[in-house]
Scaffold this motif. Structure first.
Motif, PDB file in Angstrom:
ATOM      1  N   GLU A 188       0.845  -1.106   0.069  1.00 48.33           N
ATOM      2  CA  GLU A 188       0.139  -0.147  -0.053  1.00 48.33           C
ATOM      3  C   GLU A 188       0.906   1.092  -0.018  1.00 48.33           C
ATOM      4  O   GLU A 188       2.073   1.177   0.651  1.00 48.33           O
ATOM      5  CB  GLU A 188      -0.999   0.081   1.245  1.00 48.33           C
ATOM      6  N   SER A 235      -4.470  11.535  -8.597  1.00 51.35           N
ATOM      7  CA  SER A 235      -5.476  10.797  -8.818  1.00 51.35           C
ATOM      8  C   SER A 235      -5.216  10.009 -10.096  1.00 51.35           C
ATOM      9  O   SER A 235      -5.596   8.823 -10.496  1.00 51.35           O
ATOM     10  CB  SER A 235      -6.456  11.877  -9.171  1.00 51.35           C
ATOM     11  N   GLY A 249      -3.745   6.640  -9.383  1.00 52.73           N
ATOM     12  CA  GLY A 249      -4.341   5.747  -8.860  1.00 52.73           C
ATOM     13  C   GLY A 249      -4.623   5.893  -7.573  1.00 52.73           C
ATOM     14  O   GLY A 249      -5.264   5.242  -6.814  1.00 52.73           O
ATOM     15  N   PHE A 250      -4.637   7.034  -6.874  1.00 49.73           N
ATOM     16  CA  PHE A 250      -4.622   7.304  -5.485  1.00 49.73           C
ATOM     17  C   PHE A 250      -6.145   7.908  -5.334  1.00 49.73           C
ATOM     18  O   PHE A 250      -6.533   8.425  -6.014  1.00 49.73           O
ATOM     19  CB  PHE A 250      -3.578   8.403  -4.881  1.00 49.73           C
ATOM     20  N   LYS A 307      -4.666   7.138  -0.792  1.00 46.60           N
ATOM     21  CA  LYS A 307      -4.215   5.934  -0.567  1.00 46.60           C
ATOM     22  C   LYS A 307      -4.123   5.178  -2.020  1.00 46.60           C
ATOM     23  O   LYS A 307      -5.241   5.558  -2.542  1.00 46.60           O
ATOM     24  CB  LYS A 307      -4.671   5.293   0.672  1.00 46.60           C
ATOM     25  N   ARG A 308      -3.610   4.180  -2.126  1.00 46.38           N
ATOM     26  CA  ARG A 308      -3.578   3.434  -3.222  1.00 46.38           C
ATOM     27  C   ARG A 308      -2.980   2.016  -2.849  1.00 46.38           C
ATOM     28  O   ARG A 308      -2.000   1.848  -2.163  1.00 46.38           O
ATOM     29  CB  ARG A 308      -3.207   3.848  -4.542  1.00 46.38           C
ATOM     30  N   ARG A 309      -3.615   0.831  -3.538  1.00 47.14           N
ATOM     31  CA  ARG A 309      -2.792  -0.448  -3.532  1.00 47.14           C
ATOM     32  C   ARG A 309      -1.548  -0.605  -4.406  1.00 47.14           C
ATOM     33  O   ARG A 309      -1.763   0.083  -5.422  1.00 47.14           O
ATOM     34  CB  ARG A 309      -3.623  -1.685  -3.783  1.00 47.14           C
TER      35      ARG A 309
END
Length: 141
Positions: A92, A109, A112-113, A137-139
């Motif tokens: 993460e 964004s 991918g956040f 957050k993002r994976r």
């Protein structure tokens, strides 16, 4: 210390790029670079400083010198640090960004956040009210 990790050069870029917030000093960069959990991606033109602990990667700061903006360096640095963090075992990634920094929000964004929280009046401003911090957050793949 590799030339791209020169704390004075990083501080100069941070000062040029951060006009609404207090920029970080060379001493602060030196201390962070000495931390075994903190990693630098990029050089004095554009860089990201990331802390990786227990499967999480936190973007501490990212900056592109104004002389090198609008050349895709920010996106390249974002992709590079996320790839490296994933290779080191992070699953993460998270960061915070000032609500009034719409350019950075668009970059994050696009990378991918997504928004996961808000810290009210977190970033002091010299001539206006403090800006909220958006937690994102993002994976990692």
């Amino acid at each position: 210390m590799p030339p791209q990790a020169d704390p004075a050069a990083l501080a100069a870029t941070h000062t040029a790029a951060f006009t609404q917030s207090r920029p970080w000093t060379a001493q602060e960069f030196a201390e962070l670079l000495a931390d075994r959990f903190t990693h630098l991606t990029g050089d004095a033109r554009a860089f990201a400083l990331v802390r990786e602990i227990a499967g999480e990667a936190e973007l501490l700061t990212i900056a592109t010198h104004p002389d090198h903006q609008r050349q895709g360096l920010g996106r390249q640095i974002m992709q590079s640090w996320m790839k490296t963090a994933a290779e080191r075992g992070a699953t993460e990634a998270f960061l915070e960004v000032a609500q009034d920094n719409t350019a950075a929000q668009a970059l994050y964004s696009a990378c991918g956040f997504g928004l996961v929280g808000i810290r009210k009046a977190y970033y002091p401003r010299p001539t206006t009210a403090a800006a909220d911090a958006l937690l994102m957050k993002r994976r990692l793949p």
